[in-house]
Motif scaffolding. Structure first.
Motif, mmCIF file in Angstrom:
data_model
loop_
_atom_site.group_PDB
_atom_site.id
_atom_site.type_symbol
_atom_site.label_atom_id
_atom_site.label_comp_id
_atom_site.label_asym_id
_atom_site.label_seq_id
_atom_site.Cartn_x
_atom_site.Cartn_y
_atom_site.Cartn_z
ATOM 1 N N UNK A 54 0.841 -1.183 0.000
ATOM 2 C CA UNK A 54 0.000 0.000 0.000
ATOM 3 C C UNK A 54 0.883 1.241 0.000
ATOM 4 N N UNK A 55 0.525 2.164 -0.863
ATOM 5 C CA UNK A 55 1.287 3.406 -1.015
ATOM 6 C C UNK A 55 0.305 4.583 -1.003
ATOM 7 N N UNK A 56 0.483 5.489 -0.063
ATOM 8 C CA UNK A 56 -0.380 6.671 0.040
ATOM 9 C C UNK A 56 -1.867 6.303 0.066
ATOM 10 N N UNK A 57 -2.202 5.245 0.804
ATOM 11 C CA UNK A 57 -3.598 4.862 0.984
ATOM 12 C C UNK A 57 -4.238 4.139 -0.175
ATOM 13 N N UNK A 58 -3.409 3.667 -1.128
ATOM 14 C CA UNK A 58 -3.934 2.945 -2.285
ATOM 15 C C UNK A 58 -3.080 1.709 -2.545
ATOM 16 N N UNK A 59 -3.673 0.721 -3.209
ATOM 17 C CA UNK A 59 -2.925 -0.474 -3.564
ATOM 18 C C UNK A 59 -1.907 -0.151 -4.638
ATOM 19 N N UNK A 60 -0.660 -0.538 -4.398
ATOM 20 C CA UNK A 60 0.403 -0.291 -5.365
ATOM 21 C C UNK A 60 0.900 -1.578 -6.021
ATOM 22 N N UNK A 61 0.752 -2.697 -5.307
ATOM 23 C CA UNK A 61 1.285 -3.961 -5.803
ATOM 24 C C UNK A 61 0.516 -5.100 -5.144
ATOM 25 N N UNK A 62 0.370 -6.240 -5.872
ATOM 26 C CA UNK A 62 -0.352 -7.380 -5.332
ATOM 27 C C UNK A 62 0.272 -8.691 -5.776
ATOM 28 N N UNK A 63 0.333 -9.620 -4.823
ATOM 29 C CA UNK A 63 0.730 -11.000 -5.073
ATOM 30 C C UNK A 63 -0.442 -11.859 -4.614
ATOM 31 N N UNK A 64 -0.665 -13.009 -5.214
ATOM 32 C CA UNK A 64 -1.794 -13.814 -4.777
ATOM 33 C C UNK A 64 -1.685 -15.269 -5.175
ATOM 34 N N UNK A 65 -2.450 -16.092 -4.453
ATOM 35 C CA UNK A 65 -2.570 -17.518 -4.728
ATOM 36 C C UNK A 65 -3.950 -17.958 -4.269
ATOM 37 N N UNK A 66 -4.379 -19.110 -4.755
ATOM 38 C CA UNK A 66 -5.685 -19.624 -4.367
ATOM 39 C C UNK A 66 -5.583 -21.112 -4.084
ATOM 40 N N UNK A 67 -6.606 -21.623 -3.377
ATOM 41 C CA UNK A 67 -6.674 -23.049 -3.085
ATOM 42 C C UNK A 67 -8.131 -23.460 -2.965
ATOM 43 N N UNK A 68 -8.411 -24.730 -3.252
ATOM 44 C CA UNK A 68 -9.745 -25.273 -3.064
ATOM 45 C C UNK A 68 -10.756 -24.947 -4.137
ATOM 46 N N UNK A 69 -10.336 -24.306 -5.218
ATOM 47 C CA UNK A 69 -11.269 -23.985 -6.290
ATOM 48 C C UNK A 69 -11.529 -25.233 -7.136
ATOM 49 N N UNK A 70 -12.784 -25.447 -7.560
ATOM 50 C CA UNK A 70 -13.012 -26.485 -8.572
ATOM 51 C C UNK A 70 -12.203 -26.113 -9.812
ATOM 52 N N UNK A 71 -11.758 -27.089 -10.566
ATOM 53 C CA UNK A 71 -10.882 -26.782 -11.708
ATOM 54 C C UNK A 71 -11.535 -25.803 -12.679
ATOM 55 N N UNK A 72 -12.841 -25.839 -12.818
ATOM 56 C CA UNK A 72 -13.517 -24.928 -13.742
ATOM 57 C C UNK A 72 -13.573 -23.493 -13.230
#
Length: 127
Positions: free
Chosen positions: A101-119
């Motif tokens: 977060x930079x100056x109250x806003x999103x500046x960068x994001x990393x992410x991952x997920x788990x448990x989703x049906x393949x579709x």
């Protein structure tokens, strides 16, 4: 400087924008140079496109923050994903995201997920 409370509120506001399909308002929560590492792109336009893809394919999809941990300019978020059909007994899908977060806003994001049906896997949908 963004406070711990501000960071948590920013995450909740972004999820509110996703859940209510207010994608244009979510753009205001991101810096002009926002970079999504999962999408490999700068700017929030690709993020809006990804959100539109998910919500078109799964109209009932919603994200709900379970944990928001803030350390300095970083917020780590563990969210459950609702509105997806999962086989009986399967755990609810989850997202794990880290934001800078930079100056109250999103500046960068990393992410991952788990448990989703393949579709419904975000990684599969966005390839």
């Amino acid at each position: 400087m963004t406070t711990r409370e501000d960071s948590g509120a920013l995450v909740r506001r972004m999820q509110e924008c996703f859940n209510s399909r207010q994608f244009d308002q979510a753009a205001d929560l991101h810096t002009p140079g926002f970079f999504s590492h999962p999408l490999g792109t700068a700017g929030f336009e690709a993020g809006k496109d990804a959100w539109r893809t998910l919500t078109t394919r799964f109209p009932g999809i919603r994200v709900v923050a379970q944990d928001i941990l803030v350390d300095g300019d970083r917020a780590a978020v563990r969210s459950t994903v609702e509105g997806l059909d999962t086989p009986d007994g399967d755990a609810r899908p989850m997202l794990f995201e880290i934001f800078r977060i930079e100056d109250g806003r999103f500046a960068e994001m990393w992410g991952a997920s788990t448990g989703f049906p393949s579709s419904a896997s975000p990684e599969e949908l966005l390839d």
